[in-house]
Motif scaffolding. Structure first.
Motif, short mmCIF file in Angstrom:
data_model
loop_
_atom_site.label_atom_id
_atom_site.label_comp_id
_atom_site.label_asym_id
_atom_site.label_seq_id
_atom_site.Cartn_x
_atom_site.Cartn_y
_atom_site.Cartn_z
N GLY A 2 11.28 -1.08 -1.49
CA GLY A 2 12.12 -0.59 -2.57
C GLY A 2 11.54 0.64 -3.24
O GLY A 2 10.60 1.27 -2.73
N PHE A 3 12.08 0.98 -4.39
CA PHE A 3 11.63 2.14 -5.15
C PHE A 3 10.57 1.73 -6.17
O PHE A 3 10.53 0.58 -6.61
N ALA A 60 -0.50 -4.38 -2.25
CA ALA A 60 -0.57 -5.71 -1.66
C ALA A 60 -0.08 -6.80 -2.61
O ALA A 60 0.41 -7.84 -2.18
N GLN A 61 -0.21 -6.58 -3.90
CA GLN A 61 0.18 -7.60 -4.87
C GLN A 61 1.65 -7.53 -5.24
O GLN A 61 2.16 -8.43 -5.92
N THR A 62 2.36 -6.49 -4.80
CA THR A 62 3.78 -6.36 -5.15
C THR A 62 4.66 -6.93 -4.05
O THR A 62 4.27 -7.02 -2.89
N LYS A 69 8.39 -0.36 -17.49
CA LYS A 69 9.58 -0.89 -18.14
C LYS A 69 10.76 -1.03 -17.18
O LYS A 69 11.86 -1.40 -17.59
N GLY A 70 10.51 -0.70 -15.92
CA GLY A 70 11.58 -0.80 -14.94
C GLY A 70 12.47 0.41 -14.90
O GLY A 70 13.57 0.36 -14.34
N MET A 71 12.00 1.52 -15.46
CA MET A 71 12.79 2.75 -15.46
C MET A 71 12.35 3.66 -14.32
O MET A 71 11.19 3.66 -13.90
N GLN A 104 9.48 -2.11 -7.20
CA GLN A 104 8.24 -2.57 -7.82
C GLN A 104 7.87 -1.65 -8.98
O GLN A 104 8.36 -0.54 -9.09
N ARG A 105 7.01 -2.16 -9.87
CA ARG A 105 6.65 -1.41 -11.07
C ARG A 105 5.16 -1.08 -11.05
O ARG A 105 4.35 -1.81 -10.49
#
Length: 971
Positions: free
Chosen positions: A642-643, A679-681, A648-650, A687-688
């Motif tokens: 993903g992106f 690796a943790q996402t 904050k998810g922006m 992902q943030r």
């Protein structure tokens, strides 16, 4: 572990305390570059290729664009790829990775044009070969920069010999792949609406378009009923559009077959109005109120006077609102076609749609299928978005200005409609609108002659195993030949391929691979012989490109050179459009997988891995291209990420100041922290990342580093002579072996499924919970204080086995740290963890009954340690070694299990009394652990000054103030 007092010997020096130079502080930003130099010096990647007899595994690199520094998306993408490659190499494959770059196309060309504009020069005044050479140099510079930035992230690969789409061989192959479309009958020249950038003056592919909010003019326009003897004579059909600039190109209006329409008469108007009392308008009933409101009419100022049936509509003709306008030279005097169309709805607008087939695909397809295109197509809009000079009223006006802002055309058209009485209402609307992702300027749909690959035309080749058309082959590949991670990727690409139009291959630019074909002068695209199809001509072109690059197409005399003596060059026209850059990257499977020694035997990659946007980009174009030339998809697995958003998810934006630059993270934390974040996402979703998230990642890293440091220190001086066979080990060690066997399966399965989050989570939890918080905690006493005992030797044997597995399992993720850990034990000049495989872990280490028993033991341990912690908090004791608790366990089976293990070691106490008797009321209990209770008792005896346990036998041995175990260890 003992206090150093004058009265007692210094027993601390007799303990087997961990010894290691492995630092607590990693210092990754400064130390990582040294490991990079070392890997390059010992040639790690090349040495891995020398391992013979392995099954090849190839991840084909989707090429980044060579025109700027890396952003966080690049770091995420390349790190995931690196983890895939490294993990498969360590699972026994010959995992090859050839990095590559996309080098042609508009962004680079645009940069060179900007340079010219600043100097007051026009690109068209520059020799095209000179211009292309400048583009090449620009790309070369960024390739070198990006290569070093990728390497700094610890990405392994064939960096000395990457692939470039502008390399001569690549350009030759791209031309050759295009010629396959030419020869197999799927290439054709057509004229249809395509996404067009007026600012960049070229057609765009869907993958080159992004959507942003845009404020547009919106107008309600009147089309008069032209039939004097019809019952609707004098009425007007109203259309609504957000593109006023398309009105001069209007050729028709369409209605819905199943929509209820009515005739509405104006009975009153406000002071200023573009409608008059007595006007009659035909509108969809569901939309009439909203339309009248837009015309500033109140509900008492109009009335519905009649139903309008589909039969009524089918019997009328319409006039363009500019019909008969003074000085229009009759441009719009012809009647407008009026018919039903399936794409008309009554959810928005007026229930009618104005058609300009030159600027809308639905209208184009409608009139194409009716065989009416010739009379419907206009050529009013030029390549720069301006109207042709001779167009009445609007010639020389522009839809957009040169920077992509609003031009003067819309206002001129609206003003003219007001002047002739053709406007009912106007306004503005903010909506999502397509923009060029390069110039960020809005685009238009514009009918132009372009070159297409037909996706539904039967292909003239013998590669029809999966279908006879590009679309059929692509859909079959998606469903039968490719595994999708995550699975929803299949649905997304399938839906796109299922409904996509023909592929627009041509671009009106200079920097790229030209469409290497010739057309016969005087013939139409539909005429036989329009395209020259000659294998010998094609071969001459490819040979020239191989030797000189695609610039050969632009050299003086190129047409004569390629046509040779078999054709009269004066009869043929050379095509100078360049190929869509997505065709370039879509062809990479041919010159990377097929042609290189480190490619694949069948020209098919094991995996393509890119961002989710590449379902309409590289995955898409590679699929279409390969289905047209080799009959199937060029990949077996497609993995998408993903992106990357801020905390904050922006979406990240320079204007918002929330961007995270990889270089900044690397300088502050080191590349391994960035890799650990990856690796943790859950990379399959958005992902943030941000400062607080990175702090959390760094904390996880420190905990893991401490685990590795303990192992290294405890293994100091360990050698093969001290090893214990698994069958001779205590139960606790055999349980650790069982967990390693479980984890080995989990790690391999996770890496095979590209689930790095799952792999790291499993290994991290094992290292920090099972090991640091339990096994290490329990075995520290034996490791530090025992002499040459079975428990100590077994523990060190297990630590050695753990060391080899954890460093290997985590090496694909923490490439620098695991190398550091490895070299702490194996310091040979050419040693590297990355030259090893995952160690073989025997299946017979698995022992489910033992694991079930240990789980029961650990439940009792949790209750006991919780009871002792309360005593410590109340300052009754300073440490658990001061206690000798009475542990009551109701289950006889669990009591029997507990009697087989050293409970004082497990509970880290000086003694334990185990009983199956009922516990007194004051015993400590935990609600979640029924049947287990603990009564606190202090240990009796004196404190051993070496191991700190409180035991009755302290002081009764040769060495004063120690227990019997420590006395034996001291000799």
């Amino acid at each position: 572990m003992c206090a150093d007092t004058p009265e007692t010997p210094d027993y601390k020096t007799t303990l087997n305390l961990p010894k290691t130079d492995f630092p607590m502080r990693a210092g990754l930003p400064k130390r990582e570059p040294k490991w990079l130099e070392r890997w390059e010096k010992i040639g790690v990647y090349d040495r891995l290729r020398e391992k013979n007899g392995r099954e090849p595994f190839t991840l084909h690199d989707g090429p980044p664009y060579a025109n700027g520094h890396l952003h966080i998306g690049h770091a995420l993408n390349k790190t995931i790829k690196d983890m895939i490659v490294r993990s498969h190499q360590m699972m026994g494959f010959d995992a090859r990775y050839v990095p590559g770059w996309d080098c042609h196309g508009l962004p680079i060309e645009w940069k060179i044009e900007e340079k010219y504009r600043k100097k007051g020069k026009n690109k068209d005044d520059v020799d095209i070969v000179d211009f292309r050479q400048e583009c090449r140099k620009f790309a070369e510079g960024w390739v070198d920069i990006q290569r070093e930035e990728f390497k700094r992230l610890g990405i392994t690969g064939n960096w000395d010999d990457p692939y470039l789409t502008m390399a001569y061989h690549a350009e030759a192959v791209i031309a050759g792949e295009f010629q396959k479309f030419l020869m197999n009958g799927t290439l054709y020249q057509g004229s249809k609406p395509v996404m067009w950038s007026p600012v960049e003056k070229t057609a765009l592919a869907e993958a080159e378009v992004e959507y942003h909010d845009k404020e547009s003019f919106t107008i309600w326009v009147k089309f008069k009923v032209a039939n004097e003897d019809h019952k609707l004579s004098g009425a007007q059909v109203v259309i609504w559009t957000t593109t006023p600039w398309t009105i001069p190109s209007n050729k028709a209006v369409v209605f819905g077959q199943d929509i209820a329409y009515g005739l509405y008469e104006v009975t009153g108007t406000p002071e200023e109005s573009w409608v008059a009392v007595g006007d009659k308008y035909i509108l969809a009933d569901n939309l009439a109120i909203e339309v009248m409101k837009r015309a500033r009419l109140e509900k008492d100022q109009y009335t519905r006077v009649a139903d309008v049936s589909v039969e009524d509509l089918e019997g009328i003709d319409l006039q363009h609102p500019l019909h008969g306008a003074e000085d229009s030279n009759g441009e719009w005097d012809g009647l407008r076609d009026f018919r039903a169309a399936p794409f008309v709805t009554d959810t928005e607008g007026t229930g009618f749609v104005h058609c300009a087939p030159s600027h809308g695909m639905e209208e184009f397809e409608l009139y194409r299928d009716l065989g009416m295109l010739e009379q419907m197509i206009t050529y009013n809009v030029m390549d720069d978005g301006g109207f042709r000079a001779e167009l009445p009223f609007f010639g020389g006006t522009y839809i957009l200005n040169r920077k992509g802002g609003e031009g003067d055309a819309n206002k001129k058209i609206i003003d003219k409609l007001v002047e002739v009485g053709g406007l009912m209402a106007r306004g503005k609307i903010k909506h999502s609108y397509p923009h060029s992702w390069r110039s960020k300027a809005p685009i238009i749909y514009r009918n132009t002659p372009q070159w297409f690959a037909a996706v539904d035309r039967e292909i003239g080749d013998d590669q029809d195993t999966y279908g006879k058309t590009i679309r059929d082959r692509a859909l079959t590949s998606i469903d039968e030949l490719v595994k999708w991670t995550p699975a929803k990727g299949r649905n997304r690409l399938h839906a796109m391929i299922e409904t996509r139009p023909d592929w627009v291959l041509s671009r009106q630019r200079a920097w790229g691979v030209p469409l290497t074909c010739f057309i016969k002068k005087g013939l139409l695209p539909t005429d036989e012989g329009f395209l020259l199809r000659d294998d010998a001509v094609n071969a001459r072109v490819v040979a020239a490109f191989e030797a000189e690059g695609a610039d050969a197409w632009y050299m003086d005399g190129a047409k004569e050179r390629f046509l040779g003596d078999d054709y009269n060059a004066d009869e043929w026209e050379q095509v100078f459009d360049v190929l869509d850059v997505w065709f370039d990257s879509g062809s990479t499977h041919a010159f990377v997988l097929r042609d290189r020694e480190d490619g694949t035997k069948d020209g098919i990659a094991d995996v393509y891995m890119e961002g989710t946007d590449q379902h309409r980009g590289w995955f898409h174009s590679s699929l279409l291209q390969a289905c047209g030339t080799k009959g199937r998809a060029p990949y077996r697995n497609v993995v998408t990420h993903g992106f990357t958003l801020d905390e904050k998810g922006m979406k990240m934006s320079k204007s918002l100041g929330n961007t995270i630059v990889p270089e900044t993270v690397v300088k502050q934390y080191g590349a391994d922290i960035l890799r650990l974040w990856v690796a943790q996402t859950d990379y399959t979703a958005d992902q943030r990342i941000g400062p607080e998230i990175l702090k959390g990642v760094a904390d996880s890293y420190r905990r893991l580093r401490n685990t590795m440091r303990f192992m290294l220190g405890s293994l100091d001086g360990f050698d093969d002579a001290q090893k214990v066979e698994p069958e001779d080990m205590p139960r606790l060690e055999r349980w650790v072996l069982h967990r390693m066997a479980e984890l080995d399966h989990e790690v391999r399965s996770g890496y095979q499924a590209f689930d790095f989050q799952g792999v790291f989570s499993a290994v991290f939890n094992f290292a920090t919970v099972d090991l640091s918080s339990f096994y290490f905690d329990v075995r520290k006493d034996a490791l530090y204080c025992d002499g040459d005992t079975l428990a100590a030797r077994s523990a060190r044997t297990v630590l050695d086995l753990l060391f080899h597995r954890i460093t290997a399992w985590l090496a694909p993720i923490l490439v620098f740290t695991m190398e550091e850990v490895w070299l702490e034990r194996y310091s040979e000049e050419d040693a590297s963890i990355h030259l090893t495989d995952f160690p073989h872990t025997p299946a017979d280490w698995l022992d489910e009954p033992l694991a079930e028993n240990l789980a029961k033991v650990r439940r009792v341990r949790r209750v006991t340690t919780a009871a002792l912690e309360l005593q410590r908090q109340d300052k009754v004791i300073g440490s658990s070694l001061e206690a000798a608790p009475v542990v009551h366990v109701e289950d006889p089976e669990v009591v029997a299990i507990l009697r087989t293990v050293p409970l004082d070691d497990l509970f880290i106490t000086s003694g334990v009394v185990l009983t199956g008797d009922p516990a007194p009321a004051e015993a400590f209990r935990m609600p979640e652990y029924d049947g287990i209770s603990v009564v606190f008792e202090k240990a009796e005896g004196d404190k051993c000054q070496r191991c700190w346990k409180i035991l009755p036998d302290v002081g009764h041995h040769a060495h004063p103030d120690v227990c019997g175990r420590c006395n034996d260890a001291l000799g």
